[in-house]
Design an enzyme around this catalytic site. Structure first.
Site, short mmCIF file in Angstrom:
data_model
loop_
_atom_site.label_atom_id
_atom_site.label_comp_id
_atom_site.label_asym_id
_atom_site.label_seq_id
_atom_site.Cartn_x
_atom_site.Cartn_y
_atom_site.Cartn_z
N GLN A 110 5.32 3.99 48.64
CA GLN A 110 6.11 4.71 47.64
C GLN A 110 7.31 5.47 48.22
O GLN A 110 8.39 5.45 47.64
CB GLN A 110 5.23 5.68 46.87
N TYR A 140 4.95 -5.17 37.08
CA TYR A 140 6.19 -5.57 36.41
C TYR A 140 5.90 -6.21 35.06
O TYR A 140 4.80 -6.68 34.79
CB TYR A 140 6.95 -6.59 37.28
N SER A 160 12.75 2.27 43.46
CA SER A 160 12.39 3.45 42.66
C SER A 160 13.40 4.57 42.84
O SER A 160 13.85 5.17 41.86
CB SER A 160 11.01 3.97 43.03
P1 NAD Z 1 11.82 -2.92 36.19
O1 NAD Z 1 13.05 -2.29 36.72
O2 NAD Z 1 11.40 -4.24 36.66
O3 NAD Z 1 11.96 -3.01 34.58
C1 NAD Z 1 12.30 -1.88 33.81
C2 NAD Z 1 11.40 -1.80 32.59
O4 NAD Z 1 11.80 -2.79 31.63
C3 NAD Z 1 9.92 -2.05 32.85
O5 NAD Z 1 9.17 -0.92 32.42
C4 NAD Z 1 9.61 -3.28 32.00
O6 NAD Z 1 8.31 -3.27 31.48
C5 NAD Z 1 10.65 -3.17 30.92
N1 NAD Z 1 10.89 -4.38 30.14
C6 NAD Z 1 10.92 -5.67 30.52
N2 NAD Z 1 11.12 -6.48 29.46
C7 NAD Z 1 11.23 -5.68 28.37
C8 NAD Z 1 11.44 -5.93 26.98
N3 NAD Z 1 11.57 -7.15 26.48
N4 NAD Z 1 11.48 -4.86 26.16
C9 NAD Z 1 11.34 -3.60 26.61
N5 NAD Z 1 11.13 -3.32 27.92
C10 NAD Z 1 11.07 -4.34 28.78
O7 NAD Z 1 10.61 -1.93 36.32
P2 NAD Z 1 10.40 -0.73 37.38
O8 NAD Z 1 11.13 0.45 36.92
O9 NAD Z 1 10.69 -1.26 38.73
O10 NAD Z 1 8.86 -0.45 37.21
C11 NAD Z 1 7.95 -1.51 37.16
C12 NAD Z 1 6.53 -1.04 37.38
O11 NAD Z 1 6.31 -0.70 38.73
C13 NAD Z 1 6.10 0.15 36.59
O12 NAD Z 1 4.78 -0.11 36.16
C14 NAD Z 1 6.12 1.27 37.57
O13 NAD Z 1 5.25 2.32 37.21
C15 NAD Z 1 5.64 0.53 38.78
N6 NAD Z 1 6.00 1.19 40.02
C16 NAD Z 1 5.03 1.39 40.97
C17 NAD Z 1 5.34 2.00 42.16
C18 NAD Z 1 4.31 2.23 43.21
O14 NAD Z 1 3.14 2.34 42.92
N7 NAD Z 1 4.71 2.30 44.46
C19 NAD Z 1 6.64 2.38 42.43
C20 NAD Z 1 7.61 2.15 41.45
C21 NAD Z 1 7.28 1.54 40.26
#
Ligand code: NAD
Length: 385
Positions: free
Chosen positions: A131, A234, A137
């Site tokens: 993280q 994702y 992020s």
């Molecule tokens: P991302 O940038 O890939 O996408 C942004 C958001 O768009 C996501 O929430 C996705 O669900 C949403 N999305 C996709 N299609 C959509 C649609 N048709 N309508 C509405 N929304 C839509 O995502 P991200 O910000 O990189 O985060 C992805 C996941 O990773 C999350 O679950 C986040 O909590 C997780 N995450 C985990 C860690 C970790 O544990 N180290 C760190 C960062 C993020």
């Protein structure tokens, strides 16, 4: 071990891969650090600050890269014919290159051919241990903040309800589409500014997160969306039937919004179009749409990637690229710390060099090349077999 920090030369890139703060810590590990002159200029870090932190200021890329064992970058180095300097040819053999390299198979092959050990930080696994190195992020968080701030300055009214002796201005209706890292920060920022905030996402986990930030959830859910999350967290690509249902719900809502911020991404694919031309046409004049997904093609039909446009019905669509680069000092500070943490996690004190074990899950995720070969399964399927 000599660490080189280059000036970013790709169009529109304002960030830098090390700050005076991280330079000091790198030197504390026992390295020497060479920063190319002017590397931090566009993000507010002047050469004198790097020098004060203990860095050598190198007059050009060649001088910075001479003898480097580690090369820190925001974006991929320029190759032959890509710009005024062929950075790639100046990177010493066996150097470790770390950045958001956005590589394809050809670029990975070029790193291998040059004997560079390349690590693509955007491929870091989203696991708890990683993280603090997670560049996606840290950068998405700031992009979400910046998008809302720019929406607020572009919007020709205000976010909070303003009660004055001359009358009341209603609060802005702000709709955030996609509630990942960027979207959640956008919700929080819009709430702080006093907007009336709603949000949508397809992943079931996102619904609770939206509500916990004080925004209302607007969206369509069914069996398909209940399984919309990959093991990595994702969103999955969903069926045309699902997107049609989602569009129906969203269309009715968007017509009443003053500000829409779109952040939706589907890993490895073009961003889904969530806001159609008809939806934009339904919005009031003076409304603002900010499309953070524009680097991946955009979520809005009216987005012109890299530009701001005003539609025939008076809606401003900000489709700028590189949103973290629009808040470069903070973005560089966090990005530089992400890279520092990556290096310190794997630092071998005795060897005074990083020990990037091929067996480690983080290294497996980021390593594109090693010892002259492409090792990442995404780019060398044969090597993975
Ligand atoms: P991302 O940038 O890939 O996408 C942004 C958001 O768009 C996501 O929430 C996705 O669900 C949403 N999305 C996709 N299609 C959509 C649609 N048709 N309508 C509405 N929304 C839509 O995502 P991200 O910000 O990189 O985060 C992805 C996941 O990773 C999350 O679950 C986040 O909590 C997780 N995450 C985990 C860690 C970790 O544990 N180290 C760190 C960062 C993020």
């Amino acid at each position: 071990m000599r660490v080189a920090v280059l000036k970013e030369r790709r169009a529109g890139e304002t960030r830098v891969a090390a700050t005076p703060e991280t330079v000091k810590k790198l030197i504390g590990l026992g390295t020497t650090v060479a920063v190319e002159a002017g590397a931090g200029r566009t993000s507010g870090f002047i050469d004198a600050a790097y020098a004060e932190a203990g860095a050598e200021i190198a007059p050009d890329a060649a001088a910075a890269l001479a003898g480097a064992g580690i090369v820190l970058k925001v974006r991929a180095p320029l190759g032959a014919g890509e710009g005024e300097v062929d950075e790639l040819s100046l990177i010493p053999r066996e150097a470790i290159l770390i950045g958001t390299l956005g590589a394809d198979a050809a670029a990975a092959a070029a790193y291998a051919e040059r004997g560079i050990e390349a690590h693509a930080m955007e491929l870091l696994p989203r696991i708890t241990r990683a993280q603090s190195m997670d560049v996606l992020s840290s950068q998405a968080n700031l992009a979400g903040y910046r998008a809302v701030v720019e929406a607020a300055t572009t919007f020709d009214r205000g976010f909070p309800m303003l009660m004055t002796a001359a009358g009341t201005i209603p609060a802005a209706n702000v709709f955030i589409m996609g509630a990942g890292v960027a979207g959640l920060q956008a919700i929080a920022t819009a709430r702080r500014l006093g907007g009336r905030v709603s949000a949508t996402d397809v992943r079931p986990a996102a619904k609770e997160e939206i509500k916990s930030l004080g925004a209302s959830f607007v969206g369509y859910e069914d069996e398909e969306s209940r399984a919309a999350q990959t093991a990595g967290g994702y969103a999955k690509q969903l069926s045309p039937a699902f997107y049609a249902k989602q569009a129906e719900v969203v269309a009715a809502h968007i017509a009443k919004q003053d500000v829409v911020v779109t952040t939706a991404l589907v890993q490895g694919r073009r961003a889904p179009t969530l806001v159609t031309a008809e939806m934009v046409a339904s919005m009031k004049p003076g409304s603002v749409i900010v499309d953070i997904a524009s680097d991946a093609g955009g979520n809005v039909a009216a987005t012109v990637p890299g530009d701001a446009v005003i539609t025939a019905n008076g809606v401003t669509v900000l489709g700028y690229r590189n949103w973290p680069g629009r808040i470069p000092a903070a973005a560089s500070a966090l990005y530089a710390r992400n890279l520092l943490t990556f290096l310190t996690t794997f630092w071998d004190k005795e060897a005074q060099a990083p020990k990037l074990s091929p067996e480690d899950d983080i290294v497996k995720g980021t390593a594109l090349t090693r010892a002259g070969a492409v090792v990442h399964p995404q780019f060398a399927p044969a090597a993975a077999a």
